[in-house]
Design a protein around this motif. Sequence first.
Motif, PDB file in Angstrom:
ATOM      1  N   GLY A 315       0.846  -2.906  -9.375  1.00 43.63           N
ATOM      2  CA  GLY A 315       0.808  -3.163  -7.931  1.00 43.63           C
ATOM      3  C   GLY A 315       2.109  -3.748  -7.433  1.00 43.63           C
ATOM      4  O   GLY A 315       2.615  -3.375  -6.369  1.00 43.63           O
ATOM      5  N   ARG A 316       2.682  -4.668  -8.212  1.00 40.67           N
ATOM      6  CA  ARG A 316       3.962  -5.277  -7.835  1.00 40.67           C
ATOM      7  C   ARG A 316       5.079  -4.239  -7.842  1.00 40.67           C
ATOM      8  O   ARG A 316       5.945  -4.226  -6.965  1.00 40.67           O
ATOM      9  CB  ARG A 316       4.289  -6.407  -8.804  1.00 40.67           C
ATOM     10  CG  ARG A 316       5.500  -7.251  -8.389  1.00 40.67           C
ATOM     11  CD  ARG A 316       5.721  -8.368  -9.395  1.00 40.67           C
ATOM     12  NE  ARG A 316       4.500  -9.154  -9.584  1.00 40.67           N
ATOM     13  CZ  ARG A 316       4.293  -9.939 -10.642  1.00 40.67           C
ATOM     14  NH1 ARG A 316       5.199 -10.024 -11.596  1.00 40.67           N
ATOM     15  NH2 ARG A 316       3.184 -10.630 -10.731  1.00 40.67           N
ATOM     16  N   ALA A 317       5.049  -3.337  -8.836  1.00 40.72           N
ATOM     17  CA  ALA A 317       6.072  -2.285  -8.914  1.00 40.72           C
ATOM     18  C   ALA A 317       6.001  -1.369  -7.695  1.00 40.72           C
ATOM     19  O   ALA A 317       7.026  -0.942  -7.156  1.00 40.72           O
ATOM     20  CB  ALA A 317       5.895  -1.482 -10.196  1.00 40.72           C
ATOM     21  N   ALA A 318       4.770  -1.061  -7.241  1.00 42.22           N
ATOM     22  CA  ALA A 318       4.605  -0.200  -6.067  1.00 42.22           C
ATOM     23  C   ALA A 318       5.214  -0.858  -4.832  1.00 42.22           C
ATOM     24  O   ALA A 318       5.923  -0.210  -4.048  1.00 42.22           O
ATOM     25  CB  ALA A 318       3.129   0.098  -5.838  1.00 42.22           C
ATOM     26  N   LEU A 319       4.946  -2.145  -4.647  1.00 41.71           N
ATOM     27  CA  LEU A 319       5.484  -2.847  -3.489  1.00 41.71           C
ATOM     28  C   LEU A 319       7.001  -2.997  -3.593  1.00 41.71           C
ATOM     29  O   LEU A 319       7.714  -2.858  -2.585  1.00 41.71           O
ATOM     30  CB  LEU A 319       4.834  -4.220  -3.339  1.00 41.71           C
ATOM     31  CG  LEU A 319       5.255  -5.015  -2.107  1.00 41.71           C
ATOM     32  CD1 LEU A 319       4.961  -4.246  -0.816  1.00 41.71           C
ATOM     33  CD2 LEU A 319       4.575  -6.369  -2.067  1.00 41.71           C
ATOM     34  N   ASP A 320       7.520  -3.252  -4.788  1.00 40.91           N
ATOM     35  CA  ASP A 320       8.973  -3.349  -4.979  1.00 40.91           C
ATOM     36  C   ASP A 320       9.669  -2.070  -4.548  1.00 40.91           C
ATOM     37  O   ASP A 320      10.711  -2.099  -3.881  1.00 40.91           O
ATOM     38  CB  ASP A 320       9.301  -3.635  -6.444  1.00 40.91           C
ATOM     39  CG  ASP A 320       9.025  -5.067  -6.844  1.00 40.91           C
ATOM     40  OD1 ASP A 320       8.839  -5.895  -5.939  1.00 40.91           O
ATOM     41  OD2 ASP A 320       8.996  -5.351  -8.059  1.00 40.91           O
ATOM     42  N   ARG A 321       9.097  -0.938  -4.919  1.00 35.88           N
ATOM     43  CA  ARG A 321       9.696   0.346  -4.555  1.00 35.88           C
ATOM     44  C   ARG A 321       9.643   0.562  -3.041  1.00 35.88           C
ATOM     45  O   ARG A 321      10.573   1.089  -2.446  1.00 35.88           O
ATOM     46  CB  ARG A 321       8.994   1.477  -5.307  1.00 35.88           C
ATOM     47  CG  ARG A 321       9.424   1.571  -6.777  1.00 35.88           C
ATOM     48  CD  ARG A 321       8.371   2.318  -7.602  1.00 35.88           C
ATOM     49  NE  ARG A 321       8.836   2.558  -8.961  1.00 35.88           N
ATOM     50  CZ  ARG A 321       8.898   1.632  -9.910  1.00 35.88           C
ATOM     51  NH1 ARG A 321       8.554   0.377  -9.646  1.00 35.88           N
ATOM     52  NH2 ARG A 321       9.315   1.936 -11.130  1.00 35.88           N
ATOM     53  N   MET A 322       8.519   0.143  -2.423  1.00 35.94           N
ATOM     54  CA  MET A 322       8.408   0.283  -0.974  1.00 35.94           C
ATOM     55  C   MET A 322       9.441  -0.581  -0.267  1.00 35.94           C
ATOM     56  O   MET A 322      10.121  -0.137   0.663  1.00 35.94           O
ATOM     57  CB  MET A 322       6.995  -0.098  -0.520  1.00 35.94           C
ATOM     58  CG  MET A 322       6.811  -0.095   1.001  1.00 35.94           C
ATOM     59  SD  MET A 322       7.271   1.484   1.787  1.00 35.94           S
ATOM     60  CE  MET A 322       5.975   2.552   1.119  1.00 35.94           C
ATOM     61  N   LEU A 323       9.604  -1.828  -0.698  1.00 32.76           N
ATOM     62  CA  LEU A 323      10.577  -2.717  -0.072  1.00 32.76           C
ATOM     63  C   LEU A 323      11.993  -2.179  -0.241  1.00 32.76           C
ATOM     64  O   LEU A 323      12.832  -2.318   0.660  1.00 32.76           O
ATOM     65  CB  LEU A 323      10.470  -4.121  -0.675  1.00 32.76           C
ATOM     66  CG  LEU A 323       9.166  -4.870  -0.379  1.00 32.76           C
ATOM     67  CD1 LEU A 323       9.132  -6.194  -1.117  1.00 32.76           C
ATOM     68  CD2 LEU A 323       8.982  -5.079   1.114  1.00 32.76           C
ATOM     69  N   HIS A 324      12.260  -1.560  -1.371  1.00 32.66           N
ATOM     70  CA  HIS A 324      13.579  -0.954  -1.581  1.00 32.66           C
ATOM     71  C   HIS A 324      13.816   0.190  -0.593  1.00 32.66           C
ATOM     72  O   HIS A 324      14.900   0.319  -0.016  1.00 32.66           O
ATOM     73  CB  HIS A 324      13.690  -0.449  -3.012  1.00 32.66           C
ATOM     74  CG  HIS A 324      15.013   0.173  -3.338  1.00 32.66           C
ATOM     75  ND1 HIS A 324      16.190  -0.542  -3.352  1.00 32.66           N
ATOM     76  CD2 HIS A 324      15.348   1.450  -3.640  1.00 32.66           C
ATOM     77  CE1 HIS A 324      17.188   0.269  -3.665  1.00 32.66           C
ATOM     78  NE2 HIS A 324      16.704   1.481  -3.836  1.00 32.66           N
ATOM     79  N   LEU A 325      12.773   1.013  -0.372  1.00 33.83           N
ATOM     80  CA  LEU A 325      12.891   2.119   0.582  1.00 33.83           C
ATOM     81  C   LEU A 325      13.108   1.601   2.003  1.00 33.83           C
ATOM     82  O   LEU A 325      13.793   2.237   2.801  1.00 33.83           O
ATOM     83  CB  LEU A 325      11.624   2.986   0.543  1.00 33.83           C
ATOM     84  CG  LEU A 325      11.374   3.796  -0.733  1.00 33.83           C
ATOM     85  CD1 LEU A 325      10.015   4.485  -0.650  1.00 33.83           C
ATOM     86  CD2 LEU A 325      12.472   4.827  -0.957  1.00 33.83           C
TER      87      LEU A 325
END
Length: 349
Positions: A315-325
């Motif tokens: 879940g944290r990895a998914a949010l990290d990728r979204m914040l990067h985008l």
Amino acid sequence: MKKPITIKEIATLSGVSIATVSRVLNNNSWVSDKTRAKVTQVIDENNFSPNLIARGMVSKKTRTLAVVVSDITNPYFVMLVAQIESECLNIGYKITLFDTQSANKNKSAYTADIEESIFNTIIDSQIDGVIILGGNIDYIDIPEGYVQALQQLIETVPVVVVGRAVKHLNYTCVERDQTKSVTQITDYLIKRGHRRIGFVGGSPNVYVTKERVAEFKKKMASSGIPVNENLIVMSNFYLKNGYEAACAIIQNETELPEALIAINDQVAMGAIRAFKDNNIAIPQDISIVSCEYFPGSEYYIPRITSVDHQMPLIGRAALDRMLHLLGASNLAPALDEIEPKLIAGESCA
């Protein structure tokens, strides 16, 4: 598929200024009827939402993310949503949850229309990005209407999908390894002397099931152990599916398997209940293990031997990728593999 039209393009096609288009969108009375009609015609011809145009007129972010799940009652989705929401609260983001309720239904009774409608709602809303957890993207054969709706969503806002990468769709994907947990749990059974092993749960139409069953067969073959196809019973991912699968094996097989691998803890719990109802003891008469741990199963009797996929990290990895985008993070998201961990319980002899 055409990219959404911008306010600048509407102004060019209408032969007016961007400011005039803005006045039309805001229903400003300072625009003549003739000009208003001309701009409105361009908007209508391009099937465009005023909310979407408004998004292009301003750069301000809403700090709101959409999370789309296919069944919020499923512990898998609960774990992911809880982690994403917790992380969002810590950084000042909000989430809007969309639950399609499609996972616990037969595919024949469900169409892609619900998810398409949700995608359109998101496009027409002030949403900064979308995280998709399950749904039609998980089917082996993805409905064409869903693909088109997802493509339009991708062209409108940043999209992160947890689960499956589809080559012709350009979204950021957090791919879960669907095979390591099966290798671990099957190897665990084999090392404990089990040979007549079955596999229960999961839908045959879903790619997760296909990958896990294939890995089970591969591990059995590499260990020189034949697979009894009658001991592979697929239907869905819920308690009742485990119960029904176990009942089918009890009724149809003259000899019980030594062990069963369930696709997740809920299916394992259902199978255990079915065996208990038929006076078959766990693990004395048959061992039950699971490919995927759900919180709370450690309090079940017996505690289930399972594999923890470390969902909070996913879940944290998914949010990290979204914040990067979204440009909210200057660092590229970590791509390190998240290793599943075997949890030895009491359900396996």
